[in-house]
Motif scaffolding. Structure first.
Motif, PDB file in Angstrom:
ATOM      1  N   LEU A  57       0.825  -1.208   0.000  1.00  0.00           N
ATOM      2  CA  LEU A  57       0.000   0.000   0.000  1.00  0.00           C
ATOM      3  C   LEU A  57       0.859   1.259   0.000  1.00  0.00           C
ATOM      4  O   LEU A  57       0.532   2.254  -0.662  1.00  0.00           O
ATOM      5  N   PHE A  58       1.984   1.224   0.718  1.00  0.00           N
ATOM      6  CA  PHE A  58       2.880   2.380   0.750  1.00  0.00           C
ATOM      7  C   PHE A  58       3.482   2.636  -0.633  1.00  0.00           C
ATOM      8  O   PHE A  58       3.568   3.791  -1.080  1.00  0.00           O
ATOM      9  N   ILE A  59       3.898   1.573  -1.313  1.00  0.00           N
ATOM     10  CA  ILE A  59       4.449   1.734  -2.662  1.00  0.00           C
ATOM     11  C   ILE A  59       3.404   2.314  -3.605  1.00  0.00           C
ATOM     12  O   ILE A  59       3.689   3.206  -4.420  1.00  0.00           O
ATOM     13  N   MET A  60       2.173   1.838  -3.493  1.00  0.00           N
ATOM     14  CA  MET A  60       1.114   2.337  -4.356  1.00  0.00           C
ATOM     15  C   MET A  60       0.820   3.814  -4.083  1.00  0.00           C
ATOM     16  O   MET A  60       0.629   4.610  -5.009  1.00  0.00           O
TER      17      MET A  60
ATOM     18  N   MET B 246       2.751  -9.746  -5.901  1.00  0.00           N
ATOM     19  CA  MET B 246       3.576 -10.458  -4.931  1.00  0.00           C
ATOM     20  C   MET B 246       2.848 -10.615  -3.603  1.00  0.00           C
ATOM     21  O   MET B 246       2.907 -11.671  -2.964  1.00  0.00           O
ATOM     22  N   TYR B 247       2.140  -9.566  -3.201  1.00  0.00           N
ATOM     23  CA  TYR B 247       1.391  -9.666  -1.947  1.00  0.00           C
ATOM     24  C   TYR B 247       0.262 -10.691  -2.057  1.00  0.00           C
ATOM     25  O   TYR B 247       0.035 -11.483  -1.136  1.00  0.00           O
ATOM     26  N   ILE B 248      -0.445 -10.699  -3.183  1.00  0.00           N
ATOM     27  CA  ILE B 248      -1.534 -11.664  -3.362  1.00  0.00           C
ATOM     28  C   ILE B 248      -0.987 -13.090  -3.371  1.00  0.00           C
ATOM     29  O   ILE B 248      -1.575 -14.009  -2.775  1.00  0.00           O
ATOM     30  N   ALA B 249       0.157 -13.295  -4.035  1.00  0.00           N
ATOM     31  CA  ALA B 249       0.757 -14.627  -4.064  1.00  0.00           C
ATOM     32  C   ALA B 249       1.181 -15.072  -2.665  1.00  0.00           C
ATOM     33  O   ALA B 249       0.957 -16.219  -2.266  1.00  0.00           O
TER      34      ALA B 249
ATOM     35  N   MET C 280       6.189   2.890 -13.399  1.00  0.00           N
ATOM     36  CA  MET C 280       5.563   2.967 -12.084  1.00  0.00           C
ATOM     37  C   MET C 280       4.335   2.067 -12.003  1.00  0.00           C
ATOM     38  O   MET C 280       4.086   1.421 -10.976  1.00  0.00           O
ATOM     39  N   GLY C 281       3.567   1.997 -13.077  1.00  0.00           N
ATOM     40  CA  GLY C 281       2.428   1.088 -13.088  1.00  0.00           C
ATOM     41  C   GLY C 281       2.857  -0.362 -12.953  1.00  0.00           C
ATOM     42  O   GLY C 281       2.211  -1.151 -12.248  1.00  0.00           O
ATOM     43  N   ALA C 282       3.968  -0.723 -13.613  1.00  0.00           N
ATOM     44  CA  ALA C 282       4.477  -2.092 -13.496  1.00  0.00           C
ATOM     45  C   ALA C 282       4.962  -2.386 -12.082  1.00  0.00           C
ATOM     46  O   ALA C 282       4.736  -3.480 -11.551  1.00  0.00           O
ATOM     47  N   VAL C 283       5.620  -1.413 -11.454  1.00  0.00           N
ATOM     48  CA  VAL C 283       6.104  -1.610 -10.083  1.00  0.00           C
ATOM     49  C   VAL C 283       4.935  -1.824  -9.119  1.00  0.00           C
ATOM     50  O   VAL C 283       4.952  -2.730  -8.273  1.00  0.00           O
ATOM     51  N   VAL C 284       3.905  -0.998  -9.244  1.00  0.00           N
ATOM     52  CA  VAL C 284       2.735  -1.137  -8.373  1.00  0.00           C
ATOM     53  C   VAL C 284       2.038  -2.470  -8.615  1.00  0.00           C
ATOM     54  O   VAL C 284       1.626  -3.166  -7.670  1.00  0.00           O
ATOM     55  N   LEU C 285       1.913  -2.858  -9.885  1.00  0.00           N
ATOM     56  CA  LEU C 285       1.261  -4.126 -10.209  1.00  0.00           C
ATOM     57  C   LEU C 285       2.046  -5.307  -9.662  1.00  0.00           C
ATOM     58  O   LEU C 285       1.470  -6.243  -9.075  1.00  0.00           O
ATOM     59  N   ILE C 286       3.372  -5.283  -9.804  1.00  0.00           N
ATOM     60  CA  ILE C 286       4.200  -6.380  -9.301  1.00  0.00           C
ATOM     61  C   ILE C 286       4.120  -6.460  -7.781  1.00  0.00           C
ATOM     62  O   ILE C 286       4.037  -7.557  -7.201  1.00  0.00           O
ATOM     63  N   ALA C 287       4.134  -5.308  -7.109  1.00  0.00           N
ATOM     64  CA  ALA C 287       4.043  -5.307  -5.644  1.00  0.00           C
ATOM     65  C   ALA C 287       2.731  -5.922  -5.174  1.00  0.00           C
ATOM     66  O   ALA C 287       2.701  -6.731  -4.232  1.00  0.00           O
TER      67      ALA C 287
END
Length: 264
Positions: free
Chosen positions: A180-183, A217-220, A207-214
């Protein structure tokens, strides 16, 4: 039952109580190029824009003092302190059956020395509600910055005190605040209210890719933790999976034998 209702409706009631103190400006008498055209200068009540904030004889003052102040004192002060006090007074009975029946849902996931951590969670909920409610008056930039600060602060508290009994749940919450902080920080970089500089297209994609990957990763990680929790708490799940594996191996053999016998 009363505690369950309080926690279930806590965010909604806190947001409504905080809304009693939110005032917005409709017209600025100093705004250019027509400062004389301001029709309604001053601050007005967010829930009823016909009411001027804190006006003598107005309904906003009555509602804020008679309803908003007692409600916030009850929810923001009495509730977390009372919860912590009840758990502290019964700290020697945390594993007693009668305490587990009444308050087990509050202390079950925490270590005995951090059994009152749910009071901190209540404060966390209240602060997030404050960010959501006062965002109209603060503006998008300061609202996002305040929410990012709240997420970072509670993530640090989790890492310092480690209140949860299961470390995977502890890590799951820390990663949630981190994602959430990264987003939020990524969203701040797209606001052009202060510098009027539009981010380039490459930056937006990155930035969209970074937020999506974060978030992925959390969902996984959340799915992995949930899978382990199910396997630990429900042994029948493992037994059923082994039975299904055995059936998947035996069924084709039996089917082939039956077909062969039918042909003969």
């Amino acid at each position: 039952m009363l505690f369950v209702c309080c926690f279930f409706y806590l965010p909604s009631v806190v947001r409504y109580g905080l809304s009693m103190f939110v005032c917005v400006k409709l017209d600025d008498p100093q705004a250019l190029p027509y400062p004389w055209a301001a029709a309604a200068p001053g601050s007005f009540f967010l829930l009823d824009l016909n009411e001027e904030c804190w006006a003598p004889g107005g309904w906003h003052r009555v509602w804020a003092l008679a309803y908003g102040v007692p409600l916030l004192v009850l929810l923001c002060g009495v509730l977390p302190l009372g919860l912590a006090g009840v758990i502290w007074a019964n700290r020697r009975h945390l594993h007693a059956p009668w305490f587990r029946r009444r308050y087990g849902w509050v202390v079950r996931v925490y270590r005995p020395e951090r059994a009152a951590w749910e009071a901190v969670v209540v404060c966390q909920t209240i602060m997030m509600c404050m960010c959501a409610v006062f965002g109209m008056a603060l503006g998008v930039y300061h609202q996002t910055l305040l929410m990012a600060a709240v997420c970072a602060g509670f993530a640090v508290l989790l890492m310092v005190f480690e209140p949860h009994e299961h470390r995977q749940l502890q890590h799951l919450l820390v990663y949630a605040f981190g994602a959430l902080f990264i987003m939020l920080m990524g969203a701040l970089s797209f606001l052009t209210s202060f510098n009027d500089i539009e981010p380039p297209y490459e930056y937006s994609i990155t930035m969209g890719a970074v937020v999506l990957i974060a978030n992925l990763m959390y969902i996984a990680w959340a799915g992995y933790v949930l899978k382990q929790a199910v396997e630990v708490q429900w042994p029948a799940h493992r037994i059923m999976s082994k039975v299904l594996q055995l059936l998947s191996k035996v069924a084709p053999v039996r089917l082939a034998r039956s077909l062969a016998s039918h042909r003969q």
